[in-house]
Design a protein around this motif. Structure first.
Motif, PDB file in Angstrom:
ATOM      1  N   THR A 192       0.737  -1.342  -0.060  1.00 44.29           N
ATOM      2  CA  THR A 192      -0.080  -0.028  -0.006  1.00 44.29           C
ATOM      3  C   THR A 192       1.053   1.254  -0.007  1.00 44.29           C
ATOM      4  O   THR A 192       0.648   2.186  -0.586  1.00 44.29           O
ATOM      5  N   THR A 193       1.943   1.288   0.813  1.00 43.32           N
ATOM      6  CA  THR A 193       2.880   2.263   0.865  1.00 43.32           C
ATOM      7  C   THR A 193       3.536   2.541  -0.393  1.00 43.32           C
ATOM      8  O   THR A 193       3.771   3.400  -0.939  1.00 43.32           O
ATOM      9  N   ALA A 194       3.714   1.281  -1.061  1.00 46.02           N
ATOM     10  CA  ALA A 194       4.286   1.264  -2.201  1.00 46.02           C
ATOM     11  C   ALA A 194       3.650   1.945  -3.239  1.00 46.02           C
ATOM     12  O   ALA A 194       4.113   2.783  -4.230  1.00 46.02           O
ATOM     13  N   MET A 195       2.402   1.570  -3.429  1.00 45.05           N
ATOM     14  CA  MET A 195       1.464   2.145  -4.475  1.00 45.05           C
ATOM     15  C   MET A 195       1.316   3.487  -4.285  1.00 45.05           C
ATOM     16  O   MET A 195       1.234   4.447  -5.058  1.00 45.05           O
ATOM     17  N   ALA A 196       1.131   4.137  -3.058  1.00 48.27           N
ATOM     18  CA  ALA A 196       0.936   5.468  -2.786  1.00 48.27           C
ATOM     19  C   ALA A 196       2.351   6.559  -3.169  1.00 48.27           C
ATOM     20  O   ALA A 196       2.048   7.224  -3.704  1.00 48.27           O
ATOM     21  N   THR A 197       3.562   5.662  -2.908  1.00 46.49           N
ATOM     22  CA  THR A 197       4.622   6.265  -3.354  1.00 46.49           C
ATOM     23  C   THR A 197       4.551   6.504  -4.848  1.00 46.49           C
ATOM     24  O   THR A 197       4.893   7.604  -5.468  1.00 46.49           O
ATOM     25  N   ALA A 198       4.297   5.447  -5.599  1.00 48.35           N
ATOM     26  CA  ALA A 198       4.246   5.497  -6.964  1.00 48.35           C
ATOM     27  C   ALA A 198       3.515   6.541  -7.614  1.00 48.35           C
ATOM     28  O   ALA A 198       3.734   7.361  -8.495  1.00 48.35           O
ATOM     29  N   MET A 199       2.202   6.486  -6.884  1.00 47.58           N
ATOM     30  CA  MET A 199       1.413   7.481  -7.478  1.00 47.58           C
ATOM     31  C   MET A 199       1.424   8.805  -7.019  1.00 47.58           C
ATOM     32  O   MET A 199       1.529   9.758  -7.846  1.00 47.58           O
ATOM     33  N   ALA A 200       2.305   9.253  -6.066  1.00 50.10           N
ATOM     34  CA  ALA A 200       2.462  10.466  -5.543  1.00 50.10           C
ATOM     35  C   ALA A 200       3.816  11.077  -6.603  1.00 50.10           C
ATOM     36  O   ALA A 200       3.812  12.180  -6.898  1.00 50.10           O
ATOM     37  N   LEU A 201       4.535  10.085  -6.914  1.00 53.69           N
ATOM     38  CA  LEU A 201       5.594  10.511  -8.003  1.00 53.69           C
ATOM     39  C   LEU A 201       5.148  10.498  -9.404  1.00 53.69           C
ATOM     40  O   LEU A 201       5.935  10.783 -10.314  1.00 53.69           O
ATOM     41  N   GLY A 202       3.895  10.326  -9.608  1.00 53.02           N
ATOM     42  CA  GLY A 202       3.347  10.679 -10.896  1.00 53.02           C
ATOM     43  C   GLY A 202       3.274   9.587 -11.784  1.00 53.02           C
ATOM     44  O   GLY A 202       3.041   9.362 -13.197  1.00 53.02           O
ATOM     45  N   TYR A 203       3.625   8.217 -11.227  1.00 53.81           N
ATOM     46  CA  TYR A 203       3.523   7.090 -12.210  1.00 53.81           C
ATOM     47  C   TYR A 203       2.253   6.440 -12.219  1.00 53.81           C
ATOM     48  O   TYR A 203       1.291   6.750 -11.221  1.00 53.81           O
ATOM     49  N   GLU A 204       1.998   5.729 -13.356  1.00 53.43           N
ATOM     50  CA  GLU A 204       0.568   5.180 -13.561  1.00 53.43           C
ATOM     51  C   GLU A 204       0.588   3.854 -12.825  1.00 53.43           C
ATOM     52  O   GLU A 204       1.479   2.859 -13.086  1.00 53.43           O
ATOM     53  N   ALA A 205      -0.208   3.789 -11.767  1.00 55.66           N
ATOM     54  CA  ALA A 205      -0.186   2.640 -10.909  1.00 55.66           C
ATOM     55  C   ALA A 205      -1.507   1.840 -10.772  1.00 55.66           C
ATOM     56  O   ALA A 205      -1.499   1.044 -10.091  1.00 55.66           O
ATOM     57  N   THR A 206      -2.466   2.439 -11.426  1.00 54.43           N
ATOM     58  CA  THR A 206      -3.682   1.722 -11.279  1.00 54.43           C
ATOM     59  C   THR A 206      -3.781   0.322 -11.570  1.00 54.43           C
ATOM     60  O   THR A 206      -3.155  -0.141 -12.687  1.00 54.43           O
ATOM     61  N   ASN A 207      -4.069  -0.644 -10.584  1.00 51.95           N
ATOM     62  CA  ASN A 207      -4.106  -2.274 -10.740  1.00 51.95           C
ATOM     63  C   ASN A 207      -2.759  -2.559 -10.993  1.00 51.95           C
ATOM     64  O   ASN A 207      -2.553  -3.848 -11.554  1.00 51.95           O
ATOM     65  N   CYS A 208      -1.690  -2.091 -10.528  1.00 52.34           N
ATOM     66  CA  CYS A 208      -0.480  -2.531 -10.767  1.00 52.34           C
ATOM     67  C   CYS A 208       0.176  -3.221  -9.640  1.00 52.34           C
ATOM     68  O   CYS A 208       1.259  -4.093  -9.520  1.00 52.34           O
ATOM     69  N   PHE A 209      -0.383  -2.588  -8.155  1.00 50.68           N
ATOM     70  CA  PHE A 209       0.333  -3.307  -7.076  1.00 50.68           C
ATOM     71  C   PHE A 209      -0.063  -4.308  -6.312  1.00 50.68           C
ATOM     72  O   PHE A 209      -1.744  -4.637  -6.362  1.00 50.68           O
ATOM     73  N   SER A 210       0.443  -5.380  -5.943  1.00 45.50           N
ATOM     74  CA  SER A 210      -0.126  -6.551  -5.519  1.00 45.50           C
ATOM     75  C   SER A 210      -0.412  -6.586  -4.174  1.00 45.50           C
ATOM     76  O   SER A 210      -0.264  -5.586  -3.640  1.00 45.50           O
ATOM     77  N   SER A 211      -0.772  -7.727  -3.616  1.00 43.53           N
ATOM     78  CA  SER A 211      -1.434  -7.719  -2.319  1.00 43.53           C
ATOM     79  C   SER A 211      -0.871  -9.036  -1.746  1.00 43.53           C
ATOM     80  O   SER A 211      -0.928 -10.114  -2.386  1.00 43.53           O
ATOM     81  N   SER A 212      -0.735  -8.949  -0.309  1.00 48.21           N
ATOM     82  CA  SER A 212      -0.733 -10.307   0.475  1.00 48.21           C
ATOM     83  C   SER A 212      -1.965 -11.266   0.125  1.00 48.21           C
ATOM     84  O   SER A 212      -2.062 -12.350   0.414  1.00 48.21           O
ATOM     85  N   PHE A 213      -2.984 -10.678  -0.153  1.00 50.45           N
ATOM     86  CA  PHE A 213      -4.412 -11.275  -0.113  1.00 50.45           C
ATOM     87  C   PHE A 213      -4.520 -11.812  -1.830  1.00 50.45           C
ATOM     88  O   PHE A 213      -4.095 -10.958  -2.722  1.00 50.45           O
ATOM     89  N   LYS A 214      -5.282 -12.918  -1.917  1.00 48.50           N
ATOM     90  CA  LYS A 214      -5.413 -13.472  -3.112  1.00 48.50           C
ATOM     91  C   LYS A 214      -6.442 -12.483  -3.758  1.00 48.50           C
ATOM     92  O   LYS A 214      -6.352 -11.855  -4.959  1.00 48.50           O
ATOM     93  N   ASN A 215      -7.775 -11.935  -3.145  1.00 51.14           N
ATOM     94  CA  ASN A 215      -8.452 -11.176  -3.636  1.00 51.14           C
ATOM     95  C   ASN A 215      -8.161  -9.698  -2.817  1.00 51.14           C
ATOM     96  O   ASN A 215      -8.506  -9.364  -1.774  1.00 51.14           O
ATOM     97  N   ALA A 216      -7.319  -8.800  -3.674  1.00 53.42           N
ATOM     98  CA  ALA A 216      -6.753  -7.792  -3.193  1.00 53.42           C
ATOM     99  C   ALA A 216      -7.981  -7.056  -2.682  1.00 53.42           C
ATOM    100  O   ALA A 216      -8.751  -6.652  -3.660  1.00 53.42           O
ATOM    101  N   PRO A 217      -7.731  -6.265  -1.559  1.00 55.57           N
ATOM    102  CA  PRO A 217      -8.820  -5.326  -1.080  1.00 55.57           C
ATOM    103  C   PRO A 217      -8.874  -4.004  -1.922  1.00 55.57           C
ATOM    104  O   PRO A 217      -8.216  -2.986  -1.320  1.00 55.57           O
TER     105      PRO A 217
END
Lengths: 355, 355
Positions: free
Chosen positions: A164-189
């Motif tokens: 989650t912090t990795a996704m926030a980091t990428a988005m704050a820096l302006g990268y396209e991150a939608t649906n890019c970050f994984s999760s420890s859940f199979k069905n990512a929340p």
């Protein structure tokens, strides 16, 4: 092949075949992990212990700061089992722990635990309150004083809620991150994760510099490792980032810093290694993250799954639970390019799980 | 686990996982071995050759100073087979021989044989006639000039009748040693051993200092190794004592010297590794010896036996014959913490035996 190529060519990895690696485990806690149902990397209410337990388990095969090895509510065991299994079959030359803000120090002797006077960072929905430039500089300094114990280094991480912090980091820096970050859940929340990231992004504005943004919504591991990578560039030492989308986010930070501060990355000294559970994950897209880098990067996924296992909980990995962490992907590749059969790793993981 | 913990915790040994070791084999002859039926570590009448043959076999896989590899009258092969098997599967970085008073020099080339101008010591029932202080100082000096070839060092021994001199040493120094010392025999000749030790103790009086006592009834290996341990304390180099109750006796000597001369042992740099034939032996008690030390010590036993072997003579080990020697326990642990399976070591020992 014992691995799949995500990006680049096999040459980097093939040049490491037969060589010995040291493992560095970068551990930190972000209080973001206290948001209910965001991460399943450990025991609810005790997620802040996960990096401590992972460090204990891979080094001395015991969890000393809690009775049981970190496993999720649905019983999915930590990927530290995989890393430990490889270490027993084809040991790392050394394992060292980077304490980048732990709640509880690992109870181990005879292993180096590098301390950097860092405390857990705050919940990013409230502002993480990190001194990002200081953390970054500590990473650079550590790299400059780093004395390799082996032919190359595998840098792993254990940070609950770290995607989650990795996704926030990428988005704050302006990268396209939608649906890019994984999760420890199979069905990512995804909706919860999205909400947390949106709340975090409210603490940033586009006029902020990179470090101001990182201070608000990243985590110590990402920032420190970006510094470590850049600090290590002055040497010829080779580095494997062992992790999935969190390590991709580290590279995105490096990319943004190079854009701001100038300079180039000699990416022939570095590669990313992860699991195929990440590489094939349909709810995330590590390739799309790496494609946004201005430099070439080699990235690989271990050709390894639990299909031959008789353990139902291990097979959950193949269904998309847990996926990666504690250097599992990098460890697998390290084992496989040094002659281990996937089958023997499966057996060793089973032994560890049912010991 | 690939080992059992006799004393301490697993941390010391786990920190050595994946690292390379050099093997030092400390060899010496005490004419105590000429007492009939006291030791079965070799061929009767030729026991003084055993350390020479062990040195030859582990280095070049040939016994050159006799036609056949040292085996006992009942056909139990030397534990050097185990050490050699590990060396073939997961080699030591180097093997060096310490000649601490051999009758016959090993006929090997390209291997360092360190000479210290020492001759075999005499039968302890007649007084061993050792200049213990000189031997001790040679051990200290060797440690001070020691240039490690590897990450750590495994110090092994081959001294026929060495458990008898070890027992005499411990008793002369005032330690409780009754039923503590093992034997190369399954049915230890306790009454003979006891008689030899009693005769030896007649050459000491309590007013003697440590070195005077050692001069009368110890052996060169014990005294030299005590010096080596203390000399190495000035460095950060880690040492494994590969042996059973003889190495415990070395530690008791160190303990007595520290009591007399002052000083402390940084025991986090040192551990004892032995076989489980020693650890589980009902006719001896290595734990009781280690418990008498004033310092903490980590001690481990290899989780290894010949139960899976088809060889009847190897299975004699599991019944309590031979048990340890030539670094067998330390070698086994070295192999096991570097990814060897016990099964493959068994197979290699069988190959060597029937070659």
């Amino acid at each position: 092949m014992s691995y799949h190529i995500i990006a680049g060519t096999q040459d980097f990895l093939e040049s490491l075949r037969g060589k010995k690696a040291s493992l560095l485990l970068a551990t930190s806690v972000t209080r973001t992990c206290e948001i209910p149902n965001l991460s399943q990397a450990g025991i609810p209410e005790h997620l802040h212990l996960t990096p401590t337990l992972d460090a204990e388990f891979i080094t001395v095969k015991q969890v000393r700061s809690l009775q049981h090895i970190a496993s999720t509510p649905s019983g999915i065991p930590t990927p530290a089992l995989i890393t430990r299994a490889v270490h027993e079959l084809n040991p790392f030359k050394s394992i060292e722990i980077l304490d980048l803000g732990l709640e509880v120090k690992p109870k181990i002797e005879h292993f180096k635990i590098h301390s950097f006077d860092l405390t857990p960072s705050e919940n990013i929905t409230q502002h993480a309150h990190i001194d990002a430039f200081e953390v970054f500089q500590k990473g650079v300094a550590f790299a400059q004083n780093y004395e390799p114990q082996a032919d190359y280094t595998i840098l792993a991480e254990s940070v609950p809620a770290g995607t989650t912090t990795a996704m926030a980091t990428a988005m704050a820096l302006g990268y396209e991150a939608t649906n890019c970050f994984s999760s420890s859940f199979k069905n990512a929340p995804q909706s919860l994760k999205q909400q947390v990231v949106e709340d975090a992004l409210k603490h940033t504005v586009s006029s902020m510099d990179v470090f101001e943004k990182l201070s608000a919504l990243s985590d110590n591991m990402i920032i420190f490792n970006a510094g470590f990578i850049l600090g290590l560039q002055a040497t010829s030492h080779k580095l494997i980032l062992a992790g999935g989308t969190q390590m991709a986010s580290v590279l995105l930070v490096v990319n943004s810093l190079l854009q701001t501060m100038g300079g180039e990355l000699e990416s022939s000294k570095i590669a990313l290694c992860t699991t195929q559970w990440i590489a094939k994950d349909e709810t995330s897209n590590i390739k799309a993250l790496l494609d946004q880098l201005d430099f070439q990067i080699n990235a690989y996924a271990a050709q390894f799954d639990f299909s031959s296992s008789t353990s139902e909980v291990l097979k959950l990995y193949d269904q998309g639970e847990a996926k990666e962490g504690v250097g599992a992907g990098g460890a697998l590749i390290y084992g496989l390019i040094n002659g281990l059969e996937a089958q023997s790793i499966v057996k060793k993981v089973e032994q560890l799980l049912y010991a």
